[in-house]
Design an enzyme around this catalytic site. Structure first.
Site, PDB file in Angstrom:
ATOM      1  N   HIS A 193       0.839  -1.206   0.000  1.00 37.63           N
ATOM      2  CA  HIS A 193       0.000   0.000   0.000  1.00 37.63           C
ATOM      3  C   HIS A 193       0.876   1.260   0.000  1.00 37.63           C
ATOM      4  O   HIS A 193       0.726   2.139  -0.851  1.00 37.63           O
ATOM      5  CB  HIS A 193      -0.895  -0.046   1.252  1.00 37.63           C
ATOM      6  CG  HIS A 193      -1.795   1.117   1.425  1.00 37.63           C
ATOM      7  ND1 HIS A 193      -3.120   1.102   1.071  1.00 37.63           N
ATOM      8  CD2 HIS A 193      -1.572   2.355   1.927  1.00 37.63           C
ATOM      9  CE1 HIS A 193      -3.673   2.278   1.339  1.00 37.63           C
ATOM     10  NE2 HIS A 193      -2.755   3.058   1.870  1.00 37.63           N
ATOM     11  N   GLU A 194       1.806   1.322   0.929  1.00 38.50           N
ATOM     12  CA  GLU A 194       2.658   2.514   1.027  1.00 38.50           C
ATOM     13  C   GLU A 194       3.569   2.641  -0.199  1.00 38.50           C
ATOM     14  O   GLU A 194       3.936   3.742  -0.594  1.00 38.50           O
ATOM     15  CB  GLU A 194       3.484   2.491   2.322  1.00 38.50           C
ATOM     16  CG  GLU A 194       2.665   2.442   3.616  1.00 38.50           C
ATOM     17  CD  GLU A 194       1.646   3.568   3.758  1.00 38.50           C
ATOM     18  OE1 GLU A 194       1.862   4.664   3.186  1.00 38.50           O
ATOM     19  OE2 GLU A 194       0.617   3.352   4.437  1.00 38.50           O
ATOM     20  N   HIS A 216       1.817   4.732  -2.651  1.00 37.43           N
ATOM     21  CA  HIS A 216       2.019   6.162  -2.352  1.00 37.43           C
ATOM     22  C   HIS A 216       3.408   6.618  -2.798  1.00 37.43           C
ATOM     23  O   HIS A 216       3.580   7.677  -3.394  1.00 37.43           O
ATOM     24  CB  HIS A 216       1.916   6.413  -0.843  1.00 37.43           C
ATOM     25  CG  HIS A 216       0.525   6.414  -0.287  1.00 37.43           C
ATOM     26  ND1 HIS A 216      -0.464   7.243  -0.750  1.00 37.43           N
ATOM     27  CD2 HIS A 216      -0.031   5.701   0.737  1.00 37.43           C
ATOM     28  CE1 HIS A 216      -1.581   7.045  -0.033  1.00 37.43           C
ATOM     29  NE2 HIS A 216      -1.348   6.107   0.861  1.00 37.43           N
ATOM     30  N   GLU A 249      -4.534   8.276  -2.268  1.00 37.14           N
ATOM     31  CA  GLU A 249      -5.026   6.974  -1.797  1.00 37.14           C
ATOM     32  C   GLU A 249      -5.408   6.081  -2.974  1.00 37.14           C
ATOM     33  O   GLU A 249      -5.308   4.862  -2.881  1.00 37.14           O
ATOM     34  CB  GLU A 249      -6.205   7.144  -0.842  1.00 37.14           C
ATOM     35  CG  GLU A 249      -5.857   7.816   0.488  1.00 37.14           C
ATOM     36  CD  GLU A 249      -4.784   7.101   1.296  1.00 37.14           C
ATOM     37  OE1 GLU A 249      -4.617   5.877   1.128  1.00 37.14           O
ATOM     38  OE2 GLU A 249      -4.090   7.773   2.088  1.00 37.14           O
TER      39      GLU A 249
END
Lengths: 495, 495
Positions: free
Chosen positions: A259-260, A263, A289
């Site tokens: 997930h990160e 980003h 997001e």
């Protein structure tokens, strides 16, 4: 040329942002507790100095003149538009309020770390009450300047162009669509074979780093570390993500890393010539997001990704036995379970929006003054019961104290997660349709086609256009829920 | 009241210093290489903004009026004196020069890390040449404002009150005293039993942390990490020291940790009410080195300390055999060997000043333009031969590229090490004489009497008085070499 002077001013202020971003990373990852009070003061002063630079009489005069200048390129015009917006927001806020709110937020976040460990709601209530009061004043002033209701002014900070009307419409559809879907999936989806641990932290970290590399994360320009709450921070040439590890279960840390990484790839891909200008920043929190959730939910929980990743995961973590458990099909089942749970960050993509809707409703009540901070735990439990059929039973650590956001002053941020999830589905559907090699690439660990599409359509565009134009350009339509629904039905009901 | 406005201005600037100090630590300990160019820009801008705050018209006007104000306390008067000095120095320097020099220094230091690893003198020569040129301009302007020769203006930045006259006198004595002493010790001192390794890094770090705690380092307010070159940085409430580890020999890392702990205790003990004001800073670099060398050389290489520390060292590192080697008397021998070596940071206290004198002479020649940067390696070798009887044989890594200082723009700093060693002996002799419980305490691990004396006589005084007054108040006399000679003779010749 006044426009150039504005650019130079903003390049200088960007260095203070760099310092502030790095101190914030350090505060969460490295700083010993005793450094907290002085760090809060430093952070508050950096915010003040940035604010002072933006609101100075010079900036105002340059803006006045720059509006008349002709011959600006499209990027320069967009940059000027973003500077105007920044100026409008900053001049709405007195310097003393900026300083007080930033200091209160830093101290409250520090206190939250301790209080959360001890499930000590009374120990953090006072600091949160102060921060809510400061945020009310902040939102009221910002709203006045922007012609928005206070809560909408907070939303507008994080994701301009996606207001309460859009969010209410999306969330209304999700409130009727998701609960029956979740029921049906829970009743029918097979359970995976258990994945036996323990998984030492160092091995999980090595796995995370290997997967990050495959996705395109550049370790010459970034790091992976540990913090209480996973986040992505730093600089586009020094992008730092964090996770936390549970040695009994590797999936939460692995998924947080992926997930990160989404980003981080956005940050590392921002437009190279505009990194220190407003137009070169990411296009709002919901779009951010969308990039993390596209990577985590759309890509990395897919059958294709897990075909590629299963042998890598097994190489780092498997104990030689339980071979079946480490096969792609079993990992896919493990990554796509649906269940009611107390914790947002560990929630599956079907129930996750319900966690967000709960917070969206509660934070509006808190800021409107309809919900006193003291009553938050009860209100939390009531909504938990309504949306997820669960009770915290006084477990505030996993109730209203679970997330850092409110304690760091981030009110109006939560909706971005679900708006981002919806955008992620829409973007990924378009990407797959427009580039046939993306899905095939994922299955064999070749992520360049995907990254290239994201660079061209999202990362590299910064804030050149508004979010609506960004979506129309890249997907052919404005924000809508159809792709998200189709994705969930395809993955969970096999439609 | 204008004095108050100055105080407030400096408190605000101190927050930029905090950011700069933390970014510098991060740059050396955490930052991936790719972040270097943008970090250099951020560091340069922070320097520029601090410079702009100090030199602003407001600061000048407040100073003008504050000079007339009555009723200031002694601390406030001293603070005003330090602000005057800072203003005088800063207004001598154009903002563009401050920015360029800071950026050049950061980039040169980054390039040095790579070049040093590869023994690549040609790879760093250009960056050093640029930095020398910028420093020449810097020193000339500073000297003009302060009424000093350029090199003296550099010395004056690091240790006001100890100029070239004092240093030449001290170094002259050392040049005749030390070489015959070293010869005699090398010929007569017994060799220690070997201390068999290897010593895993984690164990060395655990030993370091335990010793730091005993000496009074507060880990709620500080950290120990790893970097290319040991240093102490950070904030008085978040003091960060670093070391580097050699798994074949634990003594260099252990001694570096003890040395940096001396610096850290000074920082952690600065006057509490003045931490963000000029008068609350440490009293110059030589006094700072006196605190690290007092801890490392005077205290931690003593028989008394090693009586206390030997069992702790053995518990962390010994392998169960070689018991004799881990006894205090053998560790004492190992910690007090004298030998000619190429490396300053690993040098013993007898030959160490010769390393410093070599650098002191060379940096003066570099800055005067008498020694072109291109000829530095040859000049280094010639001095090495003269003072230590050694040749580098083209091993620049352990020759003129061994120390970070010049590559970080720190010209005029090296003499502080030897002035500090001399001060350390003088201070420790006075401390032992005035408090009978200090030496007895060291032998049993009770460091509070020593720390309390240092807090009262050095740490807690900040810059309230000049270095000469500080020494007279604490030792009864101005800077002199007698105590240093007496210490070396007592330790190495048993006088």
């Amino acid at each position: 040329m006044s426009y150039r002077q504005l650019e130079d001013r903003y390049r200088e202020l960007a260095q203070l942002e760099h310092a502030s971003d790095m101190l914030q990373w350090d505060e969460a990852v490295m700083m010993p507790r005793g450094g907290g009070a002085r760090r809060a003061e430093a952070m508050a002063t950096l915010s003040t100095l940035i604010h002072r630079g933006v609101t100075s009489a010079e900036t105002g005069a340059w803006l006045e003149r720059a509006r008349q200048e002709s011959g600006l390129t499209a990027w320069q015009r967009a940059n000027l538009r973003e500077i105007e917006l920044d100026y409008q927001r900053a001049t709405a806020l007195p310097e003393a309020l900026v300083h007080r709110r930033r200091r209160a937020a830093t101290l409250c976040e520090q206190a939250w770390r301790v209080a959360r460990e001890n499930n000590d709601w009374n120990g953090i209530r006072g600091a949160l009450t102060e921060l809510v009061a400061l945020t009310q004043e902040f939102a009221a002033r910002l709203g006045e300047a922007r012609g928005l209701e206070p809560y909408d002014a907070l939303l507008d900070q994080y994701q301009p162009g996606v207001g309460r009307a859009e969010i209410d419409a999306l969330f209304g559809e999700l409130k009727s669509f998701l609960p029956p879907l979740a029921e049906r999936v829970m009743a029918t989806r097979p359970k995976p074979l258990p994945l036996p641990g323990p998984f030492p932290q160092a091995r999980q970290a090595a796995l995370g780093r290997e997967l990050m590399r495959h996705l395109g994360f550049d370790f010459e320009r970034g790091r992976l570390d540990v913090s209480h709450h996973p986040f992505c921070g730093g600089d586009p040439h020094d992008t730092r993500i964090t996770t936390r590890y549970d040695e009994a279960n590797f999936l939460p840390a692995m998924m947080a890393v992926l997930h990160e990484t989404g980003h981080a790839l956005y940050e590392q891909g921002r437009p190279h010539d505009w990194l220190d200008s407003p137009v070169g920043q990411a296009s709002g929190a919901a779009v951010h997001e969308s990039q993390s959730l596209l990577m985590e939910m759309q890509v990395c929980r897919s059958e294709e990704f897990l075909q590629f990743a299963a042998p890598i995961v097994a190489r780092h973590l498997a104990d030689g036995a339980h071979e079946g458990a480490w096969q792609a099909d079993n990992l896919y089942l493990a990554c796509t379970q649906v269940e009611r749970s107390l914790i947002r960050v560990d929630a599956d993509e079907v129930t996750y929006p319900l966690h967000v809707i709960l917070r969206y409703e509660l934070e509006q009540a808190l800021l409107a003054g309809d919900l006193p901070v003291a009553d938050l735990p009860q209100a939390w439990d009531a909504k938990m019961q309504t949306y997820l059929g669960l009770a915290t039973g006084g477990d505030h650590k996993n109730g209203c104290m679970q997330d850092v956001h409110w304690y760091a002053g981030l009110f109006g941020y939560f909706p971005c997660y679900t708006v981002g999830a919806v955008m992620a589905a829409q973007l990924f559907a378009a990407a797959r349709q427009r580039r046939g090699d993306i899905v095939a690439g994922i299955a064999c660990g070749e992520f360049a086609p995907l990254l290239s599409w994201l660079r061209d359509n999202v990362h590299g565009r910064g804030r050149l256009v508004d979010v609506s134009t960004l979506l129309v350009d890249s997907t052919g339509s404005t924000l809508g829920i159809a792709a998200f629904k189709a994705h969930l039905e395809a993955r969970y009901l096999g439609h």
